[in-house]
Design an enzyme around this catalytic site. Sequence first.
Site, PDB file in Angstrom:
ATOM      1  CD  GLU A  51      13.217  16.969  52.966  1.00 14.49           C
ATOM      2  OE1 GLU A  51      12.401  15.888  53.214  1.00 14.49           O
ATOM      3  OE2 GLU A  51      12.931  17.545  51.889  1.00 14.49           O
ATOM      4  CE  LYS A 124       8.275  15.645  54.211  1.00 14.13           C
ATOM      5  NZ  LYS A 124       9.230  15.379  52.893  1.00 14.13           N
ATOM      6  CB  CYS A 164      10.116  18.943  52.178  1.00 13.66           C
ATOM      7  SG  CYS A 164      10.275  18.940  50.570  1.00 13.66           S
TER       8      CYS A 164
END
Length: 278
Positions: A51, A124, A164
């Site tokens: 990321e 995301k 993440c």
Amino acid sequence: MGATFVLYADDMKIAALQMVSTLEVDRNLAAAAALVADAAASGARLVALPEYFCFMGQRDEDKLAIAEADGAGPIQDALATWAQRHGVWLIGGTVPIRAETPRRVYNACCVWGPTGERVARYDKIHLFAFDNGRERYDEACVLQAGQTPVVFEAEGHRVGLSVCYDLRFPELYRTLATPACDVLVNVAAFTYTTGQAHWDVLLRARAIENQCYVLASAQGGRHDNGRRTWGHSQVIDPWGQVQACVEEGVGVAQAEVDETRLRAVRQQLPALAHRRLG
């Protein structure tokens, strides 16, 4: 609900690339290019950058200045070029892609195939927020949340994408793994505090409960902006065993997706087939 299994493909070497990204996009792109080349030279076919591989700014708002239109821009062009040059499936960490809402971007995890053609984009879904009195983060100040889980196929392998903070939401991985995935990917920039406490155990849980490989590529070190990230990029097998790990600094964690191993774990302990809820 019973699990649906895909036909088993050939073994494939996969690699998690760990970086300590800086304030300079060009510098980060040069570092990423070298890591992709190293992984490909070692035989990796599926390669994942972390990321924010392209930029770690002083403030969250700084990424607005380098945001690109979907499908066009120097960062996306570089990723497409590396995938084609090395003939790999390249998961490009995340790239800030402009959202429809002004002053918002998607934290987009895009994938390019060996021909340089983009084959997947995942935005995301879960946006990180944390405040312990010393460290404070709120991604929703700049990021627009995605809505849709994404799976793509690479050489017969089903590969699910996540970014993440998504790691804390097992329902996302259950969705990705229906039907079963061979590899679940998480590209991350976990803070040192939360990573030290939870990164390893969450990754291993996702591998064990979904009986698949987990490929986790992370930022790992002290950044120009003063932030420290946890690192520990790794490959985990379907039994939850770590096959390769880079604890801190720049490096490559590489291992094989062993189809015999996948098959054995799922046959000996058919937990996916025993599911009753969801």
